[in-house]
Scaffold this motif. Structure first.
Motif, mmCIF file in Angstrom:
data_model
loop_
_atom_site.group_PDB
_atom_site.id
_atom_site.type_symbol
_atom_site.label_atom_id
_atom_site.label_comp_id
_atom_site.label_asym_id
_atom_site.label_seq_id
_atom_site.Cartn_x
_atom_site.Cartn_y
_atom_site.Cartn_z
ATOM 1 N N LEU A 10 0.709 -1.073 0.019
ATOM 2 C CA LEU A 10 -0.025 -0.106 0.050
ATOM 3 C C LEU A 10 0.871 1.182 -0.104
ATOM 4 C CD1 LEU A 10 -2.749 -0.824 2.702
ATOM 5 C CD2 LEU A 10 -2.790 -1.051 0.213
ATOM 6 N N PRO A 11 0.461 2.286 -0.799
ATOM 7 C CA PRO A 11 1.254 3.542 -0.724
ATOM 8 C C PRO A 11 1.115 4.407 0.619
ATOM 9 C CG PRO A 11 -0.716 3.729 -1.935
ATOM 10 C CD PRO A 11 -0.608 2.401 -1.542
ATOM 11 N N ALA A 12 1.592 5.238 0.898
ATOM 12 C CA ALA A 12 1.555 6.024 1.866
ATOM 13 C C ALA A 12 0.352 6.546 1.901
ATOM 14 C CB ALA A 12 2.468 7.137 2.005
ATOM 15 N N SER A 13 -0.518 6.378 3.071
ATOM 16 C CA SER A 13 -1.711 7.087 3.045
ATOM 17 C C SER A 13 -2.199 8.476 2.621
ATOM 18 C CB SER A 13 -2.601 7.004 4.439
ATOM 19 O OG SER A 13 -3.865 7.114 4.431
ATOM 20 N N ALA A 14 -2.998 8.698 1.777
ATOM 21 C CA ALA A 14 -3.144 10.214 1.293
ATOM 22 C C ALA A 14 -4.819 10.283 1.569
ATOM 23 C CB ALA A 14 -3.117 10.545 -0.153
ATOM 24 N N ALA A 15 -5.272 11.500 1.959
ATOM 25 C CA ALA A 15 -6.652 11.842 2.034
ATOM 26 C C ALA A 15 -7.471 12.372 0.816
ATOM 27 C CB ALA A 15 -6.737 12.699 3.095
ATOM 28 N N ILE A 16 -8.535 11.739 0.544
ATOM 29 C CA ILE A 16 -9.063 11.926 -0.726
ATOM 30 C C ILE A 16 -10.682 12.472 -0.195
ATOM 31 C CG2 ILE A 16 -10.300 11.282 -2.773
ATOM 32 C CD1 ILE A 16 -7.970 9.340 -3.155
ATOM 33 N N LEU A 17 -10.971 13.612 -0.648
ATOM 34 C CA LEU A 17 -12.506 14.121 -0.732
ATOM 35 C C LEU A 17 -13.272 13.544 -2.072
ATOM 36 C CD1 LEU A 17 -14.696 15.521 0.696
ATOM 37 C CD2 LEU A 17 -13.930 17.654 -0.439
ATOM 38 N N LEU A 18 -14.248 12.712 -1.889
ATOM 39 C CA LEU A 18 -15.091 12.316 -3.129
ATOM 40 C C LEU A 18 -16.336 13.107 -3.032
ATOM 41 C CD1 LEU A 18 -15.772 10.438 -5.282
ATOM 42 C CD2 LEU A 18 -16.415 8.657 -3.596
ATOM 43 N N GLY A 44 -22.651 13.799 -0.835
ATOM 44 C CA GLY A 44 -23.479 13.587 -1.788
ATOM 45 C C GLY A 44 -23.962 14.689 -2.535
ATOM 46 N N ASP A 45 -23.432 16.033 -2.232
ATOM 47 C CA ASP A 45 -23.992 17.207 -3.147
ATOM 48 C C ASP A 45 -22.830 18.266 -2.923
ATOM 49 O OD1 ASP A 45 -24.637 19.163 -0.800
ATOM 50 O OD2 ASP A 45 -25.598 17.491 -0.192
ATOM 51 N N GLY A 46 -23.013 19.156 -4.028
ATOM 52 C CA GLY A 46 -21.688 20.154 -3.959
ATOM 53 C C GLY A 46 -21.572 21.009 -2.784
ATOM 54 N N LEU A 47 -22.823 21.519 -2.371
ATOM 55 C CA LEU A 47 -22.755 22.241 -1.164
ATOM 56 C C LEU A 47 -21.979 21.816 0.218
ATOM 57 C CD1 LEU A 47 -25.963 24.357 -1.425
ATOM 58 C CD2 LEU A 47 -23.623 25.188 -1.713
ATOM 59 N N THR A 48 -22.593 20.673 0.352
ATOM 60 C CA THR A 48 -21.772 19.523 1.431
ATOM 61 C C THR A 48 -20.543 19.372 1.114
ATOM 62 O OG1 THR A 48 -23.994 18.590 1.991
ATOM 63 C CG2 THR A 48 -22.081 17.448 2.816
ATOM 64 N N GLY A 49 -19.883 19.237 -0.184
ATOM 65 C CA GLY A 49 -18.684 18.930 -0.640
ATOM 66 C C GLY A 49 -17.888 20.282 -0.217
ATOM 67 N N LEU A 50 -18.434 21.322 -0.414
ATOM 68 C CA LEU A 50 -17.535 22.475 -0.283
ATOM 69 C C LEU A 50 -17.451 22.986 1.218
ATOM 70 C CD1 LEU A 50 -16.382 25.134 -1.374
ATOM 71 C CD2 LEU A 50 -18.934 26.223 -1.045
ATOM 72 N N GLU A 51 -18.395 22.432 2.127
ATOM 73 C CA GLU A 51 -18.084 22.328 3.496
ATOM 74 C C GLU A 51 -17.153 21.336 4.189
ATOM 75 O OE1 GLU A 51 -21.801 21.690 5.393
ATOM 76 O OE2 GLU A 51 -22.939 23.459 4.630
ATOM 77 N N ARG A 52 -17.034 20.305 3.373
ATOM 78 C CA ARG A 52 -16.083 19.331 3.716
ATOM 79 C C ARG A 52 -14.682 19.714 3.332
ATOM 80 N NH1 ARG A 52 -17.963 14.149 4.562
ATOM 81 N NH2 ARG A 52 -19.867 14.280 5.808
ATOM 82 N N PHE A 53 -14.379 20.398 2.269
ATOM 83 C CA PHE A 53 -13.318 20.803 1.614
ATOM 84 C C PHE A 53 -12.767 22.103 2.633
ATOM 85 C CE2 PHE A 53 -11.784 24.933 -0.598
ATOM 86 C CZ PHE A 53 -10.453 24.429 -0.661
ATOM 87 N N GLY A 74 -19.156 24.310 -10.642
ATOM 88 C CA GLY A 74 -19.159 25.515 -9.806
ATOM 89 C C GLY A 74 -18.333 25.251 -8.569
ATOM 90 N N LEU A 75 -18.377 23.958 -7.926
ATOM 91 C CA LEU A 75 -17.507 23.561 -7.066
ATOM 92 C C LEU A 75 -16.000 23.886 -7.383
ATOM 93 C CD1 LEU A 75 -17.211 22.634 -4.073
ATOM 94 C CD2 LEU A 75 -17.673 20.262 -5.029
ATOM 95 N N CYS A 76 -15.587 23.512 -8.315
ATOM 96 C CA CYS A 76 -14.247 23.586 -8.639
ATOM 97 C C CYS A 76 -13.673 24.954 -8.857
ATOM 98 C CB CYS A 76 -13.884 22.939 -9.993
ATOM 99 S SG CYS A 76 -12.218 22.760 -10.379
ATOM 100 N N ARG A 77 -14.619 25.917 -9.193
ATOM 101 C CA ARG A 77 -14.403 27.174 -9.391
ATOM 102 C C ARG A 77 -14.158 27.748 -7.843
ATOM 103 N NH1 ARG A 77 -18.057 27.573 -13.797
ATOM 104 N NH2 ARG A 77 -17.140 27.921 -15.699
ATOM 105 N N ARG A 78 -15.294 27.519 -7.081
ATOM 106 C CA ARG A 78 -14.930 27.921 -5.616
ATOM 107 C C ARG A 78 -13.902 27.529 -4.840
ATOM 108 N NH1 ARG A 78 -20.536 28.871 -3.826
ATOM 109 N NH2 ARG A 78 -19.602 29.613 -1.731
#
Length: 242
Positions: A10-18, A44-53, A74-78
């Motif tokens: 296994l590679p060194a652990s990295a954190a991914i936001l899906l 599961g949605d863009g606004l929650t994803g933005l909060e997690r980011f 839009g999420l990527c732009r933000r």
């Protein structure tokens, strides 16, 4: 997503936001990435994803294009308003408009669903290598052993400190943009074709979508000067020496 055996090393652990609204896809991608040693948080949605980011701690963002509330573009732009964290877009159709829009918004790369696990992991590893690039093997100025500051007109590239200045002012570049500029700076005046850039900058071991290169060059031009990178029609791009 196709199944894949768990790797022996296994590679060194990295954190991914899906960020993916389809629960089945979200769960299958999460399980597949966890088998490779990655730590996965999801939304599961863009606004929650933005909060997690905004909570921080993510090494790579994996964003679906079609999201409720705030779509992936839009999420990527933000995200790009405040961060250069690597972004990999997922498009259900591979539609040209989706791909171009995602890359113009600041994404580093994209994959088409259904996603093959091996391809997805290869793209993520490539993004992580670019994001952790420490300047090893960075070019020295021609004829100046040990010199790490390359100057092209009003553009200065510090290949050791991984800093870029235009007219004396710092320029903020995303990891992929920096790798692309370093490749041009190592070959001033030399025409680099798109497939070569896909191999050296994106780490593609196969022929890929050259729109990725074109859109990244477009973003880079906006930051370092539109005339600094010249298009050589039918061949590729080159960095102007002066």
């Amino acid at each position: 997503m196709s199944a894949a055996p768990a790797p022996e090393n296994l590679p060194a652990s990295a954190a991914i936001l899906l960020v993916e609204d389809d629960e089945v896809i979200r769960r299958s991608v999460t399980l597949a990435l966890e088998r490779y040693g990655y730590r996965v948080a999801s939304a599961g949605d863009g606004l929650t994803g933005l909060e997690r980011f905004r909570e921080g701690g993510h090494d790579v963002l994996l964003l679906d294009v079609m999201l409720p509330g705030l779509d992936g573009i839009g999420l990527c732009r933000r995200i790009r308003e405040t961060s250069t964290v690597p972004v990999l877009m997922m498009s259900a159709r591979g539609d040209a408009l989706d791909v171009v829009s995602g890359l113009e918004a600041g994404a580093d790369d994209y994959v088409v669903k259904p996603v093959d696990t091996a391809v997805l992991v290869a793209r993520i590893r490539s993004l992580l290598r670019r994001a952790t690039f420490n300047g090893a093997g960075a070019p020295a100025a021609p004829g100046s052993r040990g010199t790490t500051r390359l100057v092209f007109g009003d553009l200065a590239v510090d290949t050791a400190g991984l800093e870029v200045f235009r007219g004396g002012e710092p320029v903020a570049l995303a990891p992929t943009e920096l790798r692309l500029l370093l490749e041009f700076a190592a070959n001033p005046g030399v025409v680099l074709d798109r497939q070569t850039l896909l191999r050296t900058v994106w780490d593609y071991g196969w022929d890929g979508d050259t729109r990725v290169v074109d859109l990244c060059v477009q973003r880079l031009r906006k930051k370092i000067g539109a005339d600094r990178i010249e298009t050589v029609r039918g061949f590729g791009y080159k960095l102007r020496r002066l």
